[in-house]
Scaffold this active site. Structure first.
Site, PDB file in Angstrom:
ATOM      1  CB  SER A 124      -2.894  10.178   1.528  1.00 18.06           C
ATOM      2  OG  SER A 124      -3.548   9.219   0.741  1.00 18.06           O
ATOM      3  CB  THR A 175       6.979   8.132   4.690  1.00 14.54           C
ATOM      4  OG1 THR A 175       6.570   8.708   3.445  1.00 14.54           O
ATOM      5  CG2 THR A 175       7.884   6.941   4.411  1.00 14.54           C
ATOM      6  CG  ASP A 212     -10.054   5.752   9.297  1.00 13.02           C
ATOM      7  OD1 ASP A 212     -10.981   5.238   8.636  1.00 13.02           O
ATOM      8  OD2 ASP A 212      -8.942   6.005   8.800  1.00 13.02           O
TER       9      ASP A 212
END
Length: 342
Positions: A13, A16, A125
């Site tokens: 999102s 890259t 995360d």
């Protein structure tokens, strides 16, 4: 830094990831790039990683800003880990890992968590997709959501991460500290054991992120611990998935648990370092779909590092890496300013 950008090996999102090579040393590394105007998460990751040096944390190499195709890009240089992530490894083992292999990777993740927690950093995360595999095992990656923890948390405390791996106190918007990483580790173990989301055993109605967040925060439930796991594994998960964060064991305490302590570590390590699935993971928004789907094909085994990187790009044609046009030479922004390039 004088370097060349190679094929793209992953997309997300916010960024890259490309293969890259130093024009001075020939060293291959990974470069994670996004537009400078939307690079807050990537810059946060740089600040965190620049303070970390540990064998269970992805290696930080540096960063710069470049102009490419008339766009300002922020680039984060990272160690290249060619064997994919824990999700890929689970798939390679048929969708479920043995207890011994789960224990190996769990211990390695715990080593990394214990280190970052000891210096005041919460990852925020932890999940299989953010645990990358290299020649020496698992390393924690993707620190875009990571933060320095303070108690009590500041009034503007920001909650981040992936909904299905959030602890109850995080889903409820209360706090996000070290215990939340331990809850997420428990969810990751279930992911390794079952090949699915830690909440996939619950009613399908709760697959939407908002419904899952509400359920995690207010239902009083915890992810279902698979019956087929050993007694030690179940007990370990029970220490991780306590809804009250004060009752969860710390990473240091869990490192002494029989599940990860009492085993032939060397034998399990040899078993575990056999993955041939070179994918990269990227920072994901909290509102991404609950079940992440990689866009990169899984390669077969028995390839050299160069072959693995080549196969990563097979979905967009197989470039000849020996041909100069397949690499773009990059220099830092000061070079562009000096030469007045647009």
């Amino acid at each position: 830094m004088d370097w060349s950008r190679g094929p793209t090996v992953g997309r997300g999102s916010f960024a890259t990831v490309s293969a890259a090579i130093s024009n001075l040393t020939g060293h291959i590394f990974a470069v994670k790039s996004t537009q400078l105007s939307s690079s807050n998460s990537l810059q946060n990751e740089q600040r965190i990683l620049s303070n970390l040096t540990h064998p269970r944390i992805i290696g930080y190499i540096g960063h710069d800003t470049t102009v490419e195709n008339h766009k300002f890009l922020y680039n984060l240089f990272l160690e290249f880990l060619p064997y994919g992530n824990l999700n890929d490894e689970t798939l390679r083992h048929g969708g479920t890992m043995k207890d011994s292999l789960i224990a190996l990777y769990t211990r390695q993740i715990l080593d990394g968590l214990d280190h970052i927690h000891s210096i005041g950093i919460a990852h925020c995360d932890i999940k299989g997709q953010n645990i990358l595999l290299g020649e020496n095992g698992a390393k924690i990656a993707d620190f875009g959501c990571a933060k320095w923890v303070s108690y009590p948390p500041p009034p503007e405390n920001v909650i981040s991460g992936t909904p299905t791996f959030m602890a109850p106190e995080v889903a409820g918007g209360e706090e996000q500290g070290f215990p939340a990483d331990i809850w997420a580790l428990g969810c990751t173990i279930i992911e390794m054991a079952t090949g699915g989301s830690p909440w996939s055993s619950h009613h399908r109605h709760y697959r939407h992120p908002c419904s899952i967040l509400y359920r995690i925060a207010f239902s009083g439930e915890s992810p279902i611990i698979p019956d087929f796991l050993s007694g030690k594994a179940k007990d370990f998960l029970g220490r991780c998935l306590r809804r009250d964060p004060k009752e969860r064991w710390t990473a240091r305490e869990l490192l002494k648990h029989p599940f990860v302590e009492e085993s032939n570590y060397a034998e399990r390590e040899n078993e575990g370092l056999n993955s041939k699935s070179p994918m990269s993971t990227l920072n994901q928004s909290i509102w991404n779909s609950v079940e992440d789907v990689s866009e990169v094909p899984r390669p077969s085994s028995g390839f050299s590092q160069g072959d693995r990187i080549r196969q990563l790009t097979s979905f967009s044609g197989k470039p000849n890496w020996s041909r100069e046009e397949n690499w773009v030479t990059i220099r830092d922004y000061n070079y562009y300013k000096t030469h007045q390039l647009n």
